[in-house]
Enzyme design. Structure first.
Site, PDB file in Angstrom:
ATOM      1  N   GLY B  42       0.839  -1.196   0.000  1.00 27.72           N
ATOM      2  CA  GLY B  42       0.000   0.000   0.000  1.00 27.72           C
ATOM      3  C   GLY B  42       0.870   1.240   0.000  1.00 27.72           C
ATOM      4  O   GLY B  42       1.998   1.224  -0.494  1.00 27.72           O
ATOM      5  N   LEU B  43       0.353   2.310   0.569  1.00 27.84           N
ATOM      6  CA  LEU B  43       1.128   3.555   0.544  1.00 27.84           C
ATOM      7  C   LEU B  43       2.460   3.389   1.261  1.00 27.84           C
ATOM      8  O   LEU B  43       3.505   3.757   0.733  1.00 27.84           O
ATOM      9  CB  LEU B  43       0.320   4.674   1.192  1.00 27.84           C
ATOM     10  CG  LEU B  43      -0.852   5.191   0.362  1.00 27.84           C
ATOM     11  CD1 LEU B  43      -1.507   6.359   1.071  1.00 27.84           C
ATOM     12  CD2 LEU B  43      -0.396   5.633  -1.021  1.00 27.84           C
ATOM     13  N   ALA B  44       2.428   2.837   2.464  1.00 27.57           N
ATOM     14  CA  ALA B  44       3.676   2.735   3.228  1.00 27.57           C
ATOM     15  C   ALA B  44       4.610   1.697   2.603  1.00 27.57           C
ATOM     16  O   ALA B  44       5.781   1.978   2.344  1.00 27.57           O
ATOM     17  CB  ALA B  44       3.368   2.381   4.681  1.00 27.57           C
ATOM     18  N   HIS B 266     -16.139   5.440  12.097  1.00 22.89           N
ATOM     19  CA  HIS B 266     -16.477   6.566  11.226  1.00 22.89           C
ATOM     20  C   HIS B 266     -17.987   6.775  11.225  1.00 22.89           C
ATOM     21  O   HIS B 266     -18.736   5.824  11.051  1.00 22.89           O
ATOM     22  CB  HIS B 266     -15.979   6.258   9.810  1.00 22.89           C
ATOM     23  CG  HIS B 266     -15.903   7.458   8.937  1.00 22.89           C
ATOM     24  ND1 HIS B 266     -17.032   8.088   8.483  1.00 22.89           N
ATOM     25  CD2 HIS B 266     -14.859   8.168   8.455  1.00 22.89           C
ATOM     26  CE1 HIS B 266     -16.665   9.129   7.737  1.00 22.89           C
ATOM     27  NE2 HIS B 266     -15.355   9.193   7.712  1.00 22.89           N
ATOM     28  N   ARG B 330     -15.472  12.923  14.611  1.00 21.44           N
ATOM     29  CA  ARG B 330     -15.948  11.592  14.275  1.00 21.44           C
ATOM     30  C   ARG B 330     -16.412  10.784  15.476  1.00 21.44           C
ATOM     31  O   ARG B 330     -17.490  10.190  15.473  1.00 21.44           O
ATOM     32  CB  ARG B 330     -14.833  10.808  13.579  1.00 21.44           C
ATOM     33  CG  ARG B 330     -14.570  11.285  12.182  1.00 21.44           C
ATOM     34  CD  ARG B 330     -13.435  10.507  11.547  1.00 21.44           C
ATOM     35  NE  ARG B 330     -13.258  10.955  10.167  1.00 21.44           N
ATOM     36  CZ  ARG B 330     -12.306  10.507   9.358  1.00 21.44           C
ATOM     37  NH1 ARG B 330     -11.449   9.603   9.779  1.00 21.44           N
ATOM     38  NH2 ARG B 330     -12.205  10.944   8.121  1.00 21.44           N
ATOM     39  N   GLU B 425      -0.495   2.079   8.708  1.00 20.64           N
ATOM     40  CA  GLU B 425      -1.532   1.798   9.705  1.00 20.64           C
ATOM     41  C   GLU B 425      -1.127   0.650  10.631  1.00 20.64           C
ATOM     42  O   GLU B 425      -1.635   0.532  11.740  1.00 20.64           O
ATOM     43  CB  GLU B 425      -2.858   1.473   8.988  1.00 20.64           C
ATOM     44  CG  GLU B 425      -4.079   1.443   9.905  1.00 20.64           C
ATOM     45  CD  GLU B 425      -5.379   1.084   9.184  1.00 20.64           C
ATOM     46  OE1 GLU B 425      -5.396   1.097   7.940  1.00 20.64           O
ATOM     47  OE2 GLU B 425      -6.370   0.806   9.875  1.00 20.64           O
ATOM     48  N   ARG B 435      -7.672   9.462  15.016  1.00 18.07           N
ATOM     49  CA  ARG B 435      -6.988  10.017  13.853  1.00 18.07           C
ATOM     50  C   ARG B 435      -7.842  11.108  13.213  1.00 18.07           C
ATOM     51  O   ARG B 435      -9.051  10.978  13.093  1.00 18.07           O
ATOM     52  CB  ARG B 435      -6.724   8.917  12.826  1.00 18.07           C
ATOM     53  CG  ARG B 435      -6.060   9.434  11.563  1.00 18.07           C
ATOM     54  CD  ARG B 435      -5.700   8.326  10.609  1.00 18.07           C
ATOM     55  NE  ARG B 435      -6.851   7.665  10.013  1.00 18.07           N
ATOM     56  CZ  ARG B 435      -7.629   8.190   9.066  1.00 18.07           C
ATOM     57  NH1 ARG B 435      -7.396   9.402   8.623  1.00 18.07           N
ATOM     58  NH2 ARG B 435      -8.652   7.506   8.583  1.00 18.07           N
ATOM     59  N   LEU B 441      -3.320   8.948   4.864  1.00 23.10           N
ATOM     60  CA  LEU B 441      -2.482   8.920   3.664  1.00 23.10           C
ATOM     61  C   LEU B 441      -1.146   9.581   3.975  1.00 23.10           C
ATOM     62  O   LEU B 441      -0.090   9.116   3.555  1.00 23.10           O
ATOM     63  CB  LEU B 441      -3.184   9.665   2.524  1.00 23.10           C
ATOM     64  CG  LEU B 441      -4.549   9.099   2.108  1.00 23.10           C
ATOM     65  CD1 LEU B 441      -5.150   9.954   0.995  1.00 23.10           C
ATOM     66  CD2 LEU B 441      -4.410   7.672   1.633  1.00 23.10           C
TER      67      LEU B 441
END
Lengths: 264, 638, 251
Positions: B42-44, B266, B330, B425, B435, B441
């Site tokens: 993923g992103l990381a 959420h 949230r 994450e 968060r 992101l």
């Protein structure tokens, strides 16, 4: 032939050769419309084309090369496409691909068969020699003498000329004549045969199907797709295909109905 | 367990730069001799794998998906924060830092969060240079929007798919390295265990999801970037295959697991439609800018929403939080929705839903304006529910979304196992107890592009060269055997329940007793129920087919087995953290108006759990949080 | 509602499979297509049979993992929708639904409805990137990009790489995918240095992977769950010729 390795180059070859062939087709159609003017004009046009000599062969060779490239490339593409899906869908439906666009290879092959027949019929003349072999003679060279009437009364049917107060009667004489192919008669007698006419009409309809996809497709392949204009390109593509078809089909139809051809 | 956070000395703003200078380097010629395994793309993970390969290391990357582009980072809609201050509205690195600490309810590490805020600006530069098509203004410069109640506009976005665009940026960088041959990509391979030799993490065991083959891979450093564990609730906004296996296996092998009870719920998701529900879909938080949230005042009001007159509606957020109203944070919005539904006033077929009504906004702004702002979201809502939000109110309900907890890591992102690094994450480091929107992101990319590629060379230079270890080492064989045994055992049970049924049972327990609001009795109840489900799993799960095949039931079962053990750790953490903070709301600890009551005296620390055998209570360690720059304050949104 | 399902079953790594018939009662309208398959799978597991393997992950229409050709169209007949967001209310009680895997030589079937789409990754590996290393690029706003081009690049970048374009194409051509990727970078200044190389390399890899050739039927555009326009294919055609004409040495 290394261009075949690239799908996009192959597509460009299809588009460019296609455009040349469409260009020819437009010229061919416009030329053929002279049939409606009359026998002499049409036969003169035919004779003019025949008389181009080497230039005619330049055109013919260009067309033959385009046709060969177009066919060769399309077969290669089709084989690739066939191989790209070795197991077919058991159930397939289409959202946007049309009957015409999906069957270009088949309309293409049928058009090819038609074109071969068409050439044998109208160009080579071996398909139907009875219809092909019509000739007419046309005056090639004339001479004329002026004869003094010496005051005699001349019937008005004679051509006369008056000079220095004297009247001369013009007497023409054919010095030489030559026969030329009576293309007009060939077309008219051919299309009076309903079977030939129907074959021709079917050929033209297949051509129109091919063209409705082909013309706009060439624009897309050449990268000419712009949201503002592509609607017009598609509409124009359909319109041109229909126009060509209507023009070409009007020939056998008007011959069968007796509008063209008259007493031949 | 020694918890040394290794936070560099010196002033907050200089720590990272100073640390970067002080870290050791590896000679470019020697880099290819080091092998780094990255699990998760993923992103990381994707960013770390690409960046380390660019430096010259020998990288192998693993994903259970068919392509590294499918990681669940892709699903983030809203945006990514950065302290660029392009709109000139008073933003700064320090403000982003402060907002993140405060948003996390003072349970995050100052130094890490400050570094995150610092690096945030580089992330935007990096992504733009990669060709990420961020939204722009007519002048050609980047556009910003505000998010999640922040007072500045600092969120960069790419339509409604910022996550996909950023992930594709990292993926393209990774593709480049794969093309150059510096990264070896392993797709459809799931991590099943990590291998520790001489107190160092030296490799992983994977299962090939197609052939079922259990394989060993050795390395000098292992990075886990395997995401969160939100699927412990069965229903969540996570992708279906998201799981805890990698981080849980690391925990079992000795890595500390930090703050597992910090799970974010959420508030704006589409409610559960029926028993068949497999996942929940998030509707962007931005909808709350114009939508008004309400439930009927009366419990038995079953009329269609449009027939309920204004005076019989309870706009509960506006009533309870007059100044923030529908834009309350949230955790607070989620809890308020739960309260209303628990009170029997919920809507939707299940009774677990509240209205999000745009009628007033449409009246005020016109349908066109609303369509321009939220058209794509309304379309997505209609596709899923078949209701037209322009004419009838949307129905929403909170859902598990993100997990702040994760493997404990030090400032360098190394876990308590030497050579095992954790990013994104999957670690616990930056978000504290809650968060903020558009920060996930940012953290993933910060870890992947900037932190790990700086700290890992230091580890290699300080500890290497390493003793050569290959996969024939007995530790690998032993671990392979254990994994194979687990698979064989699952396959051999042939009981009467499907893995999904058991997972759902666990999810129901977790949602009920360890979800949005928790209390001692409920958590203790969960500690009784979880082992029962686990026991049933090992007696009664049914997995047909073979283990040496693509077996979707086996994949599910194997992941569920780990959730069933991990859930207990999470409940222990929730039970022992006897305070309310951020997402962790203990009903015993609230102000009279229902706000979370923190206990900074006793709980201003990170709870780090050490494995002590399955079914046994793990050992709780503490990392004290020292706030040198910010002062504790009560969050108030009235 | 009651449904008859005709589903392609193929054993792992075997070349052939066949359509099998399943009957399903109690399908609810609110279910997504994949949830309907989940229900069937749960039943199969309880019967001790091998559940149907299909690719899926995010189930919110963005990861591009879900595939399936439903009644002859990838992701089903509903426009701009992935399989995971297709809901059963689009079908009628008593319908027979045909479910097949994406069928392309370049996407070999792994098992049942699962196919290997790594061909798309290999196309990307050959040039779908901007060659910059992680480090210290200049400030993001030092490179203004016209909003029109940025928006157009975003239209192309919306591609989720699911493979519906190649699978819907009667020719099995992947042009829409490649076009979207090449166009995204061709439209942005960041992509300029590698513009020629990228177009050539990606098209070459596409051809080598065994995809078919585009004949402009536009079926891909209709099947694309992200509504990516075939205009990008025209752009790719331009980009490619431009690259062929201007390449100075063989790439």
């Amino acid at each position: 032939m290394s261009y075949l390795k690239s799908s996009i180059l192959s597509k460009w070859v299809m588009a460019v050769t296609g455009i040349v062939l469409v260009g020819f087709l437009i010229g061919h159609t416009v030329g053929n419309m002279q049939l409606f003017i009359g026998s002499d004009t049409f036969n003169t046009y035919a004779a003019f084309l025949q008389g181009l000599g080497e230039l005619l062969w330049v055109v013919r060779i260009t067309l033959i090369v385009c046709v060969l490239l177009h066919i060769f490339t399309s077969i290669k593409l089709k084989l690739d496409n066939y191989a790209a899906r070795p197991i077919k869908y058991q159930y397939k439906s289409y959202l946007k691909a049309k009957l015409t666009s999906r069957n270009m290879i088949w309309t293409g092959i049928m058009i090819l068969a038609f074109v071969v027949y068409h050439l044998l019929h109208f160009t080579v003349g071996t398909a139907h020699p009875d219809y092909y072999n019509h000739y007419e003679s046309v005056v090639n060279e004339k001479s004329a003498v002026a004869i003094d009437t010496q005051g005699e009364q001349i019937p008005p049917t004679f051509k006369t000329i008056t000079q220095d107060g004297k009247t001369y009667v013009i007497q023409e004489e054919v010095k030489s004549a030559k026969t030329r192919h009576n293309t007009y008669k060939m077309v008219v007698t051919s299309f009076r045969n309903p079977i030939i006419s129907i074959c021709y009409i079917i050929g033209v309809i297949l051509l129109a199907f091919h063209l409705t996809h082909a013309i706009q497709s060439a624009f897309q392949t050449l990268g000419l797709n712009h949201p503002r204009y592509f609607g017009y390109i598609t509409a124009g593509s359909n319109l041109l295909s229909i126009l060509i078809a209507v023009c070409l089909i009007s020939i056998p139809v008007s011959i069968l109905t007796g509008i063209v051809g008259g007493a031949i | 367990m020694i918890l040394d956070a290794k936070i560099p000395a010196g002033p907050l703003a200089e720590k990272w730069d100073k640390h970067k200078f002080e870290m050791k380097l590896v000679n470019p010629a020697n880099r290819r001799k080091y092998k780094i395994i990255v699990v998760g793309t993923g992103l990381a993970g994707g960013a770390a794998a690409a960046s380390l390969a660019e430096q010259g290391y020998n990288v192998e990357a693993f994903t259970y998906n068919d392509s590294s582009r499918r990681a669940h980072s892709i699903a983030a809609q809203g945006g990514i924060n950065a302290a660029k201050n392009y709109p000139n509205d008073g933003d700064s690195i320090y403000r982003l830092f402060y907002d993140t600490i405060k948003g996390g309810d003072f349970r995050a590490r100052e130094a890490n969060v400050y570094r995150l805020a610092q690096v945030s600006n580089n992330i935007i530069d990096q992504c733009v240079a990669q060709g990420v098509p961020f939204a722009r203004e007519y002048g050609g410069l980047l556009d910003n929007r505000s998010f999640g109640g922040a007072q500045v506009s600092r969120t960069f976005y790419a339509r409604g798919q910022t996550g996909q665009q950023l992930l594709l940026g990292a993926y393209s960088a990774l593709c480049r390295q794969v093309g150059l041959g510096t990264v070896k990509m392993h797709t459809r391979k799931e991590l099943e265990d990590i291998v520790i030799i001489n107190d160092q993490c030296r490799g992983i065991i994977t299962r090939d999801l197609v052939s079922g083959k259990i394989e060993s891979h050795s390395a000098d450093v292992v990075i886990l970037a395997t995401g969160g564990y939100g699927n412990v609730f069965y229903l969540s906004t996570n992708a279906l295959a998201c799981n805890v296996t990698a981080t849980y296996k690391a925990y079992k092998k000795g890595a500390g697991f930090a703050n597992p009870c910090f799970t974010q719920i959420h508030p704006t998701c589409i409610p559960v439609a029926g028993d068949h529900q497999s996942k929940l879909t998030l509707m962007s938080e931005s909808l709350r800018n114009d939508g008004r949230i309400w439930v009927p005042k009366s419990r038995d009001d079953k009329r269609p929403p449009n027939q309920i007159p204004e005076e019989e509606r309870d706009y509960y957020l506006e009533r309870k939080y007059p100044s923030f109203g529908n834009l309350s944070p949230r955790d607070i919005s989620s809890r308020a929705a739960k309260e209303a539904c628990d009170d029997g006033r919920g809507v939707a077929a299940s009774g677990y839903g509240v209205y999000l009504d745009f009628a007033d906004a449409i009246k005020r702004l016109g349908k066109d304006k609303i369509e321009e702002r939220y058209g794509n979201l309304f379309e997505m809502y209609e596709r899923i529910t078949n209701d037209d939000p322009y004419t009838t109110p949307m129905m929403i309900y909170p859902a598990s979304h993100y997990t702040m907890g994760g493997i404990w890591v030090d400032y360098n992102l190394m876990s308590t196992i030497k050579g095992l690094y954790v990013g994104g994450e999957a670690n616990f480091s930056d978000h504290g107890a809650n968060r903020l929107g558009a920060s996930a992101l940012m953290q993933g990319l910060s870890d992947g592009y900037f932190v790990l590629p700086s700290t890992i060379p230091h580890y290699l230079a300080s500890n290497g060269p390493f003793e050569k270890v290959d996969t024939s080492h007995p530790e690998f064989k032993k671990a392979e055997g254990e994994v194979q045994d687990k698979m064989n055992k699952i396959m051999s049970i042939k009981g009467t329940k499907t893995p999904s049924q058991l997972h759902k049972e666990l999810g129901n327990v977790m949602w009920e007793y360890c979800g949005m609001a928790r209390n001692e009795a409920g958590l203790k109840k969960a500690l009784e129920l979880i082992p029962q489900i686990r026991e049933e799993f090992w007696k009664n799960v049914n997995v047909p087919g073979e283990s040496n095949d693509l077996n979707v039931a086996l994949e599910r079962a194997s992941r569920t087995a780990d959730f069933l053990e991990f859930a207990e750790v999470m409940v222990y953490d929730a039970l022992e953290r006897d305070e309310s903070c951020g997402s962790h709301f203990r009903t015993e600890h609230q102000y009279p108006d229902g706000e979370a009551m923190r206990n900074d005296e006793e709980y201003a620390h990170v709870a780090v759990w050490e494995h002590n055998g399955v079914g046994k209570k793990p050992i709780r360690h503490k990392e004290e949080l020292n706030y040198e720059n910010v002062k504790f304050a009560v969050r108030s949104y009235k | 509602m009651k449904l008859t399902l005709m589903i392609w079953r193929q054993e792992c790594c075997k070349k052939d499979g066949k359509m099998e018939k399943y009957f399903l009662d109690n399908v609810e309208e609110e279910m997504s297509f994949l949830e309907m398959l989940d229900v069937l799978n749960e039943r199969l597991i309880l019967e001790g049979k091998d559940p149907i393997a299909f690719d899926h992950d995010c189930r919110e229409g963005i990861c591009g993992a879900c595939s399936l050709v439903i009644n002859g169209v990838p992701h089903g007949h509903h426009k701009g929708t992935t399989t995971c967001q297709l809901h059963m209310r689009k079908f009628k009680d008593g319908d027979t639904i045909y479910v097949e895997p994406f069928r392309n030589k370049a996407f070999p079937v792994i098992k049942d409805l699962v196919v290997d789409r790594t061909a798309y990754d290999r196309i990307m590996n050959s040039g779908g990137f901007v060659s910059i290393n992680t480090g210290n690029p200049k400030d993001a706003n030092s490179l203004p990009i016209s909003k029109i081009n940025a928006d157009l690049a975003m239209d192309a970048a919306a591609c989720i790489g699911c493979g519906a374009c190649a699978s819907s194409c009667p020719n099995g051509s992947a042009m829409l995918f490649v076009a979207a990727k090449v166009s995204q970078f061709a439209l942005l200044p960041q992509g300029q240095p590698e513009r020629t190389k990228r177009a050539l390399a990606m098209v070459r890899t596409m051809d080598e992977e065994g995809f078919g050739n585009c004949t402009n039927m536009y079926e891909c555009e209709a099947a694309c769950p992200k509504n990516i326009s075939v205009r990008f294919i025209a752009r790719l055609n331009r980009e490619y010729i431009r690259a062929r004409l201007s390449e100075e040495k063989k790439i």
